[in-house]
Design an enzyme around this catalytic site. Structure first.
Site, PDB file in Angstrom:
ATOM      1  N   HIS A 106       0.882  -1.171   0.000  1.00 12.62           N
ATOM      2  CA  HIS A 106       0.000   0.000   0.000  1.00 12.62           C
ATOM      3  C   HIS A 106       0.914   1.213   0.000  1.00 12.62           C
ATOM      4  CE1 HIS A 106      -4.077   1.648   0.634  1.00 12.62           C
ATOM      5  NE2 HIS A 106      -3.431   2.647   1.217  1.00 12.62           N
ATOM      6  N   VAL A 107       0.768   2.079  -0.984  1.00 10.56           N
ATOM      7  CA  VAL A 107       1.672   3.216  -1.093  1.00 10.56           C
ATOM      8  C   VAL A 107       1.578   4.081   0.164  1.00 10.56           C
ATOM      9  CG1 VAL A 107       0.052   4.806  -2.236  1.00 10.56           C
ATOM     10  CG2 VAL A 107       2.496   4.964  -2.718  1.00 10.56           C
ATOM     11  N   HIS A 108       2.724   4.578   0.648  1.00 12.62           N
ATOM     12  CA  HIS A 108       2.719   5.376   1.872  1.00 12.62           C
ATOM     13  C   HIS A 108       3.871   6.379   1.851  1.00 12.62           C
ATOM     14  CE1 HIS A 108       4.911   1.592   2.533  1.00 12.62           C
ATOM     15  NE2 HIS A 108       5.724   2.260   3.333  1.00 12.62           N
ATOM     16  N   LEU A 109       3.582   7.559   2.363  1.00  8.03           N
ATOM     17  CA  LEU A 109       4.557   8.640   2.470  1.00  8.03           C
ATOM     18  C   LEU A 109       5.217   8.581   3.839  1.00  8.03           C
ATOM     19  CD1 LEU A 109       5.758  11.415   1.476  1.00  8.03           C
ATOM     20  CD2 LEU A 109       3.810  12.487   2.633  1.00  8.03           C
TER      21      LEU A 109
END
Length: 347
Positions: free
Chosen positions: A263-266
């Site tokens: 899951h893309v995350h900053l």
């Protein structure tokens, strides 16, 4: 031994079991519910290695099969790992893999998995909060280091309930999807994103900003995601400002080129790197080399190109020497590096 499962990210059908070291061929047909004539009935050959935690993928059909948007071609077998997205043909029909602990009753397990999978869709699995945007009540434990000195005293371990929940839902790479819905981990949320504490922080301050929308990796981002990514960046900067002071180390805001979680995350991370969870060269280089893509650079790529360009063989930088991110002096070992970093801490 773990069991491997192929999971449709569209939620169109139940999971497909991939037995250890056995060849499984999938493509157009009732099992996948793919009816696209451009997809061969024998499009992809899969072989799971449940000991090593990956699946070997070989394209059998004429039209391209890809992993994370990169075509694999007909000549090679490519490793599909948790967190990666397999597109069966022409960047369509996304799948991921999960590793679950083996069941003593395989038939019951399969029935349960299929039953739960049929109820789950990308929308209801992640968009757990569609209420009016609101800020959570901030508890000190949620937004600050665990000791009054400002340092993390020990690397946190998973709580019993969370461990059981993660195990029941899949491989560790799916852990983010559990944590982002855990109120004890949340620092802030609105209708687009949630901010959580990193469960294994690599610095005194380390948060993750995640979209509720299911986005597997940077390679999936397109121009239509620009507003969302800008919002993630703005929230990340606000969190850093609100929960730190002038004596804190500066922050960086960015993404791993290839995320370890599906899951893309900053990452919002202070540059002191003072944490017992920072243990090895891979950890260090993932935050201090080109493997770490600045948030603003990602935004500019989406503005200019409508997608994010990730360098080929970017993972090679994880093996480069240990260099101090401040003075660029090489250090022989992680303990030596961590001792050296103290010279750069704010006084």
């Amino acid at each position: 031994m773990f069991e491997c499962w192929l999971v449709s990210k569209d939620g169109k059908h139940g999971r497909i079991r991939l037995p250890h070291a056995e060849t499984v061929v999938i493509g157009r047909g009732p099992e996948t519910q793919i009816t696209d004539k451009k997809c061969s009935r024998h499009q992809v050959q899969l072989m799971a290695d449940c000991n090593k935690g990956y699946v070997k993928v070989k394209q059998m059909g004429t039209n391209p099969t890809s992993i994370n948007g990169v075509d694999i071609g007909n000549e090679h077998k490519v490793e599909l790992k948790p967190g990666h997205t397999l597109y069966i043909v022409n960047n369509l029909y996304p799948y991921m893999i999960e590793f679950l602990e083996g069941s003593t009753n395989p038939r019951a397990k399969i029935e349960n998995e299929n039953r739960s999978s049929s109820k789950r869709t990308p929308e209801n699995s992640l968009n757990v909060d569609t209420e009016t945007p609101r800020k959570l009540v901030k508890k000190e434990s949620n937004v600050s280091p665990s000791s009054s000195s400002g340092r993390i005293s020990s690397c946190p371990t998973q709580g019993k309930s969370n461990v059981q929940e993660v195990k029941s839902q899949g491989h560790w790479s799916q852990d983010l999807k559990v944590s982002m819905q855990d109120p004890t981990m949340q620092v802030f949320k609105d209708d687009k994103i949630v901010v959580i504490k990193d469960k294994y922080p690599k610095a005194r301050y380390h948060w993750l900003v995640l979209p509720w929308q299911s986005i597997a990796s940077l390679k999936v981002l397109r121009a239509e995601h620009l507003e969302l990514v800008q919002h993630m960046d703005a929230v990340g900067h606000n969190i850093a400002r609100e929960h730190t002071n002038s004596k804190c180390a500066p922050f960086r805001f960015g993404y791993h080129a290839i995320p370890s979680m599906s899951h893309v995350h900053l990452h919002v991370i202070s540059q002191d790197f003072d944490s017992p969870c920072l243990k090895n060269k891979k950890h260090w280089n993932s935050f201090t080399t080109d493997y770490f893509l600045e948030s603003q650079a990602v935004i500019e790529m989406l503005k200019t190109h409508g997608k994010v360009n990730v360098k080929e063989r970017i993972s090679d930088v994880l093996k480069t020497p240990l260099l101090c991110h401040m003075c660029k002096k090489e250090q022989a070992t992680m303990p030596q590096l961590k001792e050296h970093l103290k010279k750069h801490w704010p006084t």
